[in-house]
Motif scaffolding. Structure first.
Motif, PDB file in Angstrom:
ATOM      1  N   THR A   1     -10.085  -0.769  -5.810  1.00  0.00           N
ATOM      2  CA  THR A   1      -9.813   0.473  -6.532  1.00  0.00           C
ATOM      3  C   THR A   1     -10.262   1.645  -5.681  1.00  0.00           C
ATOM      4  N   LEU A   2      -9.389   2.647  -5.564  1.00  0.00           N
ATOM      5  CA  LEU A   2      -9.632   3.774  -4.672  1.00  0.00           C
ATOM      6  C   LEU A   2      -9.431   5.072  -5.454  1.00  0.00           C
ATOM      7  N   LEU A   3     -10.372   6.006  -5.282  1.00  0.00           N
ATOM      8  CA  LEU A   3     -10.233   7.339  -5.868  1.00  0.00           C
ATOM      9  C   LEU A   3     -10.056   8.371  -4.767  1.00  0.00           C
ATOM     10  N   LYS A   4     -11.094   8.613  -3.983  1.00  0.00           N
ATOM     11  CA  LYS A   4     -10.980   9.458  -2.794  1.00  0.00           C
ATOM     12  C   LYS A   4     -11.308   8.597  -1.584  1.00  0.00           C
ATOM     13  N   GLY A   5     -10.380   8.504  -0.662  1.00  0.00           N
ATOM     14  CA  GLY A   5     -10.683   7.714   0.516  1.00  0.00           C
ATOM     15  C   GLY A   5      -9.450   7.278   1.261  1.00  0.00           C
ATOM     16  N   GLU A   6      -9.664   6.467   2.285  1.00  0.00           N
ATOM     17  CA  GLU A   6      -8.605   5.941   3.124  1.00  0.00           C
ATOM     18  C   GLU A   6      -8.771   4.431   3.235  1.00  0.00           C
ATOM     19  N   VAL A   7      -7.667   3.727   3.352  1.00  0.00           N
ATOM     20  CA  VAL A   7      -7.724   2.281   3.507  1.00  0.00           C
ATOM     21  C   VAL A   7      -6.510   1.836   4.310  1.00  0.00           C
ATOM     22  N   ARG A   8      -6.715   0.855   5.180  1.00  0.00           N
ATOM     23  CA  ARG A   8      -5.624   0.278   5.952  1.00  0.00           C
ATOM     24  C   ARG A   8      -4.839  -0.704   5.090  1.00  0.00           C
ATOM     25  N   LEU A   9      -3.538  -0.729   5.299  1.00  0.00           N
ATOM     26  CA  LEU A   9      -2.650  -1.580   4.529  1.00  0.00           C
ATOM     27  C   LEU A   9      -1.950  -2.573   5.448  1.00  0.00           C
ATOM     28  N   ALA A  10      -1.732  -3.766   4.949  1.00  0.00           N
ATOM     29  CA  ALA A  10      -0.953  -4.772   5.657  1.00  0.00           C
ATOM     30  C   ALA A  10       0.430  -4.863   5.032  1.00  0.00           C
ATOM     31  N   ALA A  11       1.396  -5.353   5.792  1.00  0.00           N
ATOM     32  CA  ALA A  11       2.715  -5.593   5.224  1.00  0.00           C
ATOM     33  C   ALA A  11       2.579  -6.536   4.032  1.00  0.00           C
ATOM     34  N   GLY A  12       3.197  -6.187   2.935  1.00  0.00           N
ATOM     35  CA  GLY A  12       3.108  -6.980   1.715  1.00  0.00           C
ATOM     36  C   GLY A  12       2.080  -6.489   0.724  1.00  0.00           C
ATOM     37  N   ASP A  13       1.131  -5.664   1.165  1.00  0.00           N
ATOM     38  CA  ASP A  13       0.164  -5.093   0.230  1.00  0.00           C
ATOM     39  C   ASP A  13       0.886  -4.201  -0.784  1.00  0.00           C
ATOM     40  N   ARG A  14       0.333  -4.167  -1.992  1.00  0.00           N
ATOM     41  CA  ARG A  14       0.915  -3.352  -3.057  1.00  0.00           C
ATOM     42  C   ARG A  14      -0.047  -2.226  -3.424  1.00  0.00           C
ATOM     43  N   ILE A  15       0.511  -1.058  -3.725  1.00  0.00           N
ATOM     44  CA  ILE A  15      -0.249   0.109  -4.181  1.00  0.00           C
ATOM     45  C   ILE A  15       0.155   0.369  -5.619  1.00  0.00           C
ATOM     46  N   LEU A  16      -0.809   0.313  -6.525  1.00  0.00           N
ATOM     47  CA  LEU A  16      -0.543   0.574  -7.934  1.00  0.00           C
ATOM     48  C   LEU A  16      -1.205   1.889  -8.328  1.00  0.00           C
ATOM     49  N   LEU A  17      -0.395   2.852  -8.667  1.00  0.00           N
ATOM     50  CA  LEU A  17      -0.878   4.172  -9.060  1.00  0.00           C
ATOM     51  C   LEU A  17      -0.878   4.275 -10.577  1.00  0.00           C
ATOM     52  N   PHE A  18      -2.020   4.678 -11.141  1.00  0.00           N
ATOM     53  CA  PHE A  18      -2.153   4.920 -12.571  1.00  0.00           C
ATOM     54  C   PHE A  18      -2.579   6.368 -12.760  1.00  0.00           C
ATOM     55  N   THR A  19      -1.762   7.176 -13.431  1.00  0.00           N
ATOM     56  CA  THR A  19      -2.139   8.571 -13.626  1.00  0.00           C
ATOM     57  C   THR A  19      -2.679   8.776 -15.036  1.00  0.00           C
TER      58      THR A  19
END
Length: 570
Positions: free
Chosen positions: A512-530
């Protein structure tokens, strides 16, 4: 109390003034459409992160395009032109000059927001200057330590955020200053897109200037000036009438942001005091937190003034176009050294992220005296998420987007949404088809976030859920706010549910990420909840028909209907 008779201009009948002002107001809207058609980047052509307007020869706002972002509508054009006048004066701004500025010390917004303007003249004398036609755009990248310049949550001074252009000429008497074009090209990671947007910006300024000049030829400079004065007078009088109907007094509210990205876990205090005296309003932000180490600062014009004018526009003059007259009864107080009046070298990459919450807090201060007009809090955060990296062909890409969320319920209605923040206005969604054809990811779904709206007699608007799946490795940068200070309800209404971003790795693990940076691999999913908006009124007083409809439509789960509303679905 101001004597209204002292404000009334003379010398032009109101019908002629109205015809002239409609002509002037139409020009920025026309240019706005042309810019969207000719710009290169999605930020301009689809998202519409720009504004178009006319200011007078002293930098006072005459009129602005209807689709302009509220954060620009407040004073971005005026701040840039005023700084230019302090450097060049009227005499050195010639016909054919085109000037740009993103100077933090005068504009106070992140450096990607670049104002361009050109003088509107009938001759060479100082008295022949009618005003300036201006366009502000968010340039995709202006250098700095991260792709996109303003997106890093970790910058600690302005020099890490990109190049500054303080009132410099791109065109001089109609001739291109090639040195400046080279400087722009060499200080961006996306020269094709930025220079394409820049050319659309230049074309917009020149076209707008010439269209205003045509009106001056038809009506004459004196009539144009008199029409503007009449327009300002009417807007000021209408605003004063609204303020005068509010009981005199001091109204106060508090809220806070999570942190500035550097001092993690240290809340950023927001205190708003609104003083009503007769037909004038003082918005006092002098008690907000001191200047921050991280990039959530803004300068006085881009922070305190912009937020205060936006709040004033929502409450005191929501229907009329933004202009100098409507803002005259509003005084803004915020001494230097606050995070909304930071110094010229402070980091300001996230300057806009704070504005929706500041506006919400100013509105909250007025809730006790204007309960019929002030809604519960909206999601109040840009929910910015940036995906960047290289395509399979090795080309650099960047996707930057703010997200829509729920707006607060009012005394007589449910909250709307998902919409973008109060600082965005009618900023559009980039179509999924365009995103997927231009960036190496898939969008699996975009849907309403059930149970995110605050419960109440009137329910808060819903946030959304959005899922990306990466096709290539990349990087995600996020800046999610208002997670500890959830969008509040009013009159016993419940708060909305805050937002977050989850990164689901290929192995099934979740970050879980709020403020920050993270490396992603192919196939990783990003789920945004507003986040959802706050509710208004006691949930137990909501009518059963509305609750049943919410459950049927999927806005509220059966479990929440039972727990929060005491409603058992038959």
């Amino acid at each position: 109390m101001t004597n209204q008779a002292e404000l009334k201009p003379s010398g032009l009948d109101p019908i002629t003034a109205e015809v002239i002002m409609h002509g002037l107001s139409a020009i920025p809207n026309l240019v706005d459409k042309n810019i969207a058609r000719t710009a290169y980047s999605f930020l301009i052509s689809e998202y519409k992160d720009y504004a178009v307007g006319i200011v007078d020869c002293d930098g006072k706002l005459i009129t602005q395009s209807r689709g302009g972002l509220p954060i620009f509508v407040a004073n971005a054009l005026s701040a840039a032109v005023s700084d230019g006048l302090s450097i060049y004066g009227h005499a050195q701004l010639k016909h054919g000059d085109v000037v740009i500025s993103n100077h933090a010390g005068s504009m106070g917004q992140h450096l990607n927001n670049v104002v361009m303007y050109t003088p509107i003249r009938t001759g060479d004398a100082d008295t022949d200057l009618i005003g300036f036609f201006a366009v502000v755009m968010h340039w995709m990248d202006v250098g700095g330590i991260t792709i996109g310049s303003c997106q890093s949550p970790f910058t600690t001074d302005i020099f890490q955020e990109g190049i500054q252009f303080r009132t410099v000429k791109l065109l001089s008497c109609g001739e291109r200053v090639e040195d400046m074009f080279r400087m722009v090209a060499e200080n961006t990671r996306f020269p094709k897109l930025v220079l394409g947007d820049l050319e659309a910006q230049i074309a917009g300024c020149v076209a707008g200037r010439d269209l205003v000049a045509e009106l001056v030829q038809i009506w004459g400079a004196a009539a144009i000036r008199a029409a503007v004065e009449h327009f300002w007078f009417r807007a000021e009088a209408a605003t004063r009438a609204v303020i005068a109907a509010i009981p005199d007094g001091e109204y106060r509210a508090c809220s806070f942001l999570d942190d500035d990205g550097i001092d993690r876990g240290k809340p950023v205090e927001i205190v708003a005091k609104v003083v009503i005296r007769g037909d004038e309003a003082i918005i006092d932000l002098s008690e907000v937190a001191a200047q921050l180490k991280g990039p959530l600062n803004s300068g006085y014009q881009g922070g305190a003034v912009a937020a205060s004018r936006m709040a004033a526009k929502y409450v005191f003059s929501p229907d009329g176009p933004a202009n100098y007259g409507a803002f005259k009864p509003i005084q803004v107080v915020c001494p230097p050294g606050r995070f909304l009046s930071a110094g010229p070298t402070a980091p300001i990459g996230g300057s806009g992220f704070t504005i929706p919450t500041v506006v919400d807090t100013i509105l909250r201060a007025l809730a006790s005296c204007l309960p019929e007009r002030i809604p519960a809090a909206h999601h109040g955060t840009y929910s910015v998420h940036v995906i960047d990296g290289h395509t399979e062909e090795g080309e650099l890409f960047q996707h930057i987007e703010s997200a829509a969320g729920g707006w607060g319920a009012g005394c007589d209605r449910d909250g709307g949404g998902p919409f973008r923040s109060m600082a965005h206005g009618d900023t559009l969604e980039v179509p999924v088809e365009l995103q997927e054809s231009s960036h190496p990811y898939l969008i699996e779904y975009v849907r309403l976030r059930r149970d995110s709206g605050g419960a109440g007699r009137h329910r808060g608007g819903l946030g959304l859920e959005k899922a990306y799946r990466m096709k290539v490795p990349g990087r995600l940068t996020t800046s999610i706010e208002r997670t500890a200070c959830a969008p509040w309800g009013l009159d016993d209404g419940h708060s909305g549910v805050p937002g977050r971003v989850d990164v689901i790795r290929n192995d099934g693990s979740c970050l879980t990420l709020l403020k920050g940076e993270v490396r992603l691999a192919a196939g990783d999913r990003i789920l945004l909840f507003t986040a959802g908006g706050g509710g208004f009124g006691d949930p137990k007083s909501r009518d059963e028909q509305s609750i049943a409809r919410d459950v049927s439509e999927g806005y509220v789960s059966a479990e929440s209907a039972s727990e929060l509303y005491g409603f058992i679905l038959q």
